[in-house]
Design an enzyme around this catalytic site. Structure first.
Site, short mmCIF file in Angstrom:
data_model
loop_
_atom_site.label_atom_id
_atom_site.label_comp_id
_atom_site.label_asym_id
_atom_site.label_seq_id
_atom_site.Cartn_x
_atom_site.Cartn_y
_atom_site.Cartn_z
N GLY A 124 0.85 -1.19 0.00
CA GLY A 124 0.00 0.00 0.00
C GLY A 124 0.88 1.24 0.00
N TRP A 164 2.02 3.03 2.62
CA TRP A 164 3.11 2.96 3.59
C TRP A 164 4.06 1.82 3.24
CZ3 TRP A 164 6.38 5.26 6.20
CH2 TRP A 164 6.85 4.91 7.46
N LYS A 173 0.48 -0.09 12.34
CA LYS A 173 0.31 0.88 13.42
C LYS A 173 -0.66 0.39 14.47
CE LYS A 173 1.51 5.39 14.09
NZ LYS A 173 2.59 6.20 13.56
N ALA A 209 3.22 8.39 5.11
CA ALA A 209 3.83 7.65 4.01
C ALA A 209 4.28 8.58 2.88
CB ALA A 209 2.85 6.61 3.48
N LYS A 238 -2.39 7.46 21.11
CA LYS A 238 -2.28 8.87 20.70
C LYS A 238 -3.57 9.37 20.04
CE LYS A 238 -1.14 8.05 16.02
NZ LYS A 238 -0.61 8.56 14.77
N ARG A 295 -6.51 13.58 11.57
CA ARG A 295 -7.96 13.59 11.35
C ARG A 295 -8.76 13.47 12.64
NH1 ARG A 295 -8.89 8.16 7.92
NH2 ARG A 295 -7.86 9.42 6.34
N ASN A 296 -8.21 12.76 13.63
CA ASN A 296 -8.93 12.66 14.90
C ASN A 296 -9.05 14.03 15.55
OD1 ASN A 296 -9.29 9.65 15.39
ND2 ASN A 296 -7.12 9.76 14.90
N GLN A 324 -10.16 6.45 13.81
CA GLN A 324 -9.55 5.45 14.67
C GLN A 324 -9.73 5.82 16.14
OE1 GLN A 324 -8.26 2.64 13.23
NE2 GLN A 324 -8.33 1.96 15.34
#
Lengths: 418, 418
Positions: free
Chosen positions: A51, A53, A175, A208, A271, A336-337, A365
């Site tokens: 992908g 990454w 991750k 990435a 995180k 984005r979080n 996430q």
């Protein structure tokens, strides 16, 4: 019962997996080529996953196998989940005589030295060889790099089990961790257990595309194998911290080698919960100092979580490493979080609505991890010892408001004068 | 010679001052009212300074003397450097019958319960009493809070020497330290030495106006008195961590008490050098991960600096406290050092030009500190051990370019594979 005892008990019950024997992260890094007779063989490197990454990491690996020909075979096999891909006519390498029909992605990657679908416009070194057969990709590889979506880890390991060399060692670039009320599972442990080898972990403040563009950043690799593994034959260079550093370190991608696999992996998951808290506070307009306070408390809660539930965790993994403090800083700056949480407060709307609008159907996430972490902590009666993570969860389920955060943090401060 | 030895040598030579005997920052905080017989007297609090930050702190102190009447006398005397001030007719408390002529600032503060010049539109509690006489302000005060521009510290101490009670204790809210090739001097040490009392330090990710508006933030107070002081009479509550926390902690202003005065003070100076480095990298458009890498390396260099030159410094002051990691985060997010460095790279112009344009004649703290720190390190042959701070200095004096930063950091990495 002490928290250590809780952790041990959970581990005995098979729920929490730790990263092997505790070892000092400041142990000297030996040089791969000085410990034994000069090796006569070289390591073969395979990367499982291609992908965004995975391709960026493949580029790094291939640059370094070229840079260190005494340690590694040049070719880096990259397993590609095969699919048909139509190269857009706008692509600068588009040639109507070859690309008018969809082609296999692996063929396109090898023809154009570019992952045209997942990492477009980045030249891959020609020694990256895309391979649609996973068994062919991992054959004879002594260094396996895992970089696939986490939901595929288990199945892929089942596929290659018995088809890798028994002395292989692995690094997981996947991750985060898997959190459930029953326990926490590290992807590196799943890989190691399923394949009967040892697997370490790579995590850091890395995006990435930026890594692929050779923008400067840092990462953390944790590797702490037990002494009971099938030994790597003497003809090969020793697989130690120095070897991994030779394989991953680039002028634009600085590697720090440590031993704490659990801490390295935890940071990437926890995180996201803290970033939601920082986004909430930002949304209130409380300023950079309030946000920095949330981040500071967040680092300490991440650290407390690691130390409480994993004997092998080290404090400094969270406070000093790229996978800890730096990754948190990045996530609270532009992730984005953070962004969705901020918009949610600014617009007075549930974060699920913002998520649906902003992420085009992808899921945040952080909201999921906040829930999972809360269930995990609640099952152990430890909610109150993690006031920030608990506050984030309570705000998400509308049992608290963002205005409550300072009070919730102060209530849990044991030296508070409340 | 070991770095510890260097530090000791410098201290013996009178250049570097440390913060008293080393003590664990995790020592239990005793409760002020339980150690002895119930006290019959209360502490009188004075604040020396009434600028933006001084007034914000005065508000906090006065709120807490009211909240804890068993520990403190209600009145907080605030020394005001007297000046005439014409209240603008646009001010909401303007009354033509009283304010048509300039009045003494101290009178206006006491009349309107507001520092109309330096902290306008923030109500001060009525128990803040502005006093233009410094001797009157500090008379009988057992708790002295210093919050003046650093260039006035020495003269003010000369003025009040001999006019304070011998058992007084002090906290300096003056940001940073004094760095010169000869050594590093802490403002808290200057105050303590000149007055013959002990002085601790307060520093954190705090902006005066945001604190005054009661936006949530955190701060660090370091207090570690030696055992040789003139004892505070038994009739008073014990002056310990708990007492200081009662005086400073508010629901919107969370206080962490530690022992490391040098580390607390150093962070406020060194962070400005790191913020310039972060601004340079931001200006290159290298993204949030590069910036987070600079900040991470910065925290570790700040910590190394503290540990190398001050025996009393603790690692965690830099990696865990508001005065360390949080203050650095804030400075790299929105501070003026970061901003000017970023603009300098983006526009390809010297930072001095940007500084002149953006700051209206004010000077950047970070460029000056970078130079001073470099002179200090060079005088000790330690430049190479602080590659980031040294790189920032070299870029400022045009001996290196921002593109060199990754290489300069890698060269100094002892585990590098370079």
């Amino acid at each position: 019962m002490s928290s250590r005892a809780v952790a041990r008990l959970a581990r005995v019950a098979g729920h929490i997996t730790a990263s092997g024997p505790s070892a000092s992260s400041s142990a000297p890094v030996s040089t791969a080529t000085t410990r034994r007779m000069a090796p006569t063989r070289k390591h073969k490197v395979a990367i499982i996953g291609s992908g965004n990454w995975g391709s960026a990491i493949a580029k790094i690996l291939a640059e370094n196998t070229t840079a260190h020909p005494h340690l590694f075979e040049s070719e880096v096999r990259m397993w590609v989940f095969e699919e048909d891909y139509q190269l857009p006519s706008s692509h600068k390498k588009y040639d109507a005589s070859k690309h008018s029909q969809p082609k296999k992605l692996s063929s396109l990657i090898n023809e154009l030295n570019e992952n045209v679908k997942y990492l477009p416009n980045i030249a891959l070194p020609p020694n990256v060889v895309a391979d649609p057969s996973i068994l062919s990709a991992v054959k004879d590889a002594s260094l396996l790099i895992f970089n696939v979506p986490h939901q595929f880890v288990s199945k892929i390991c089942d596929q290659i089990h018995g088809h890798i060399v028994p002395y292989a060692r692995a690094i997981s670039c996947i991750k985060g961790v898997d959190v459930s009320p029953e326990g926490i599972s590290l992807f590196s442990d799943v890989i190691g257990r399923k394949l009967g080898i040892y697997c370490g972990a790579l995590s850091g403040a890395n995006i990435a595309n930026e890594v692929a563009e050779e923008k400067f950043c840092e990462t953390t690799i944790a590797y702490d194998p037990p002494g009971t593994l099938t030994p790597c034959p003497e003809e090969f260079p020793v697989i130690d911290h120095s070897l991994w550093k030779h394989l991953f370190h680039r002028p634009y991608f600085h590697v720090s080698m440590i031993h704490d696999v659990a801490g390295t992996s935890l940071g990437g998951a926890l995180k996201n919960v803290i970033a939601i808290g920082a986004g909430f506070v930002d949304g209130m307009g409380w300023g950079d100092n309030a946000k920095a306070a949330i981040m500071r408390v967040g680092i300490l809660e991440m650290r407390k979580f690691g130390l409480m539930f994993f004997d092998s965790c080290k404090s400094e993994t969270f406070t000093e490493e790229s996978c800890g403090v730096a990754d948190l800083i990045t996530s609270c700056a532009g992730g984005r979080n953070h962004k969705c949480a901020k918009l949610s407060v600014e617009q007075g709307r549930p974060i699920e609505e913002i998520e649906a609008e902003v992420l085009n159907g992808q899921k945040l996430q952080g909201t999921l991890t906040a829930l999972e972490v809360n269930e995990f902590l609640r099952a152990r009666g430890k909610e109150n010892e993690f006031p920030l993570m608990t506050a984030v969860h309570k705000i998400l389920i509308r049992e608290a408001s963002v205005e409550d955060i300072p009070r919730l943090l102060a209530d849990a401060d044991h030296t508070s004068t409340a």
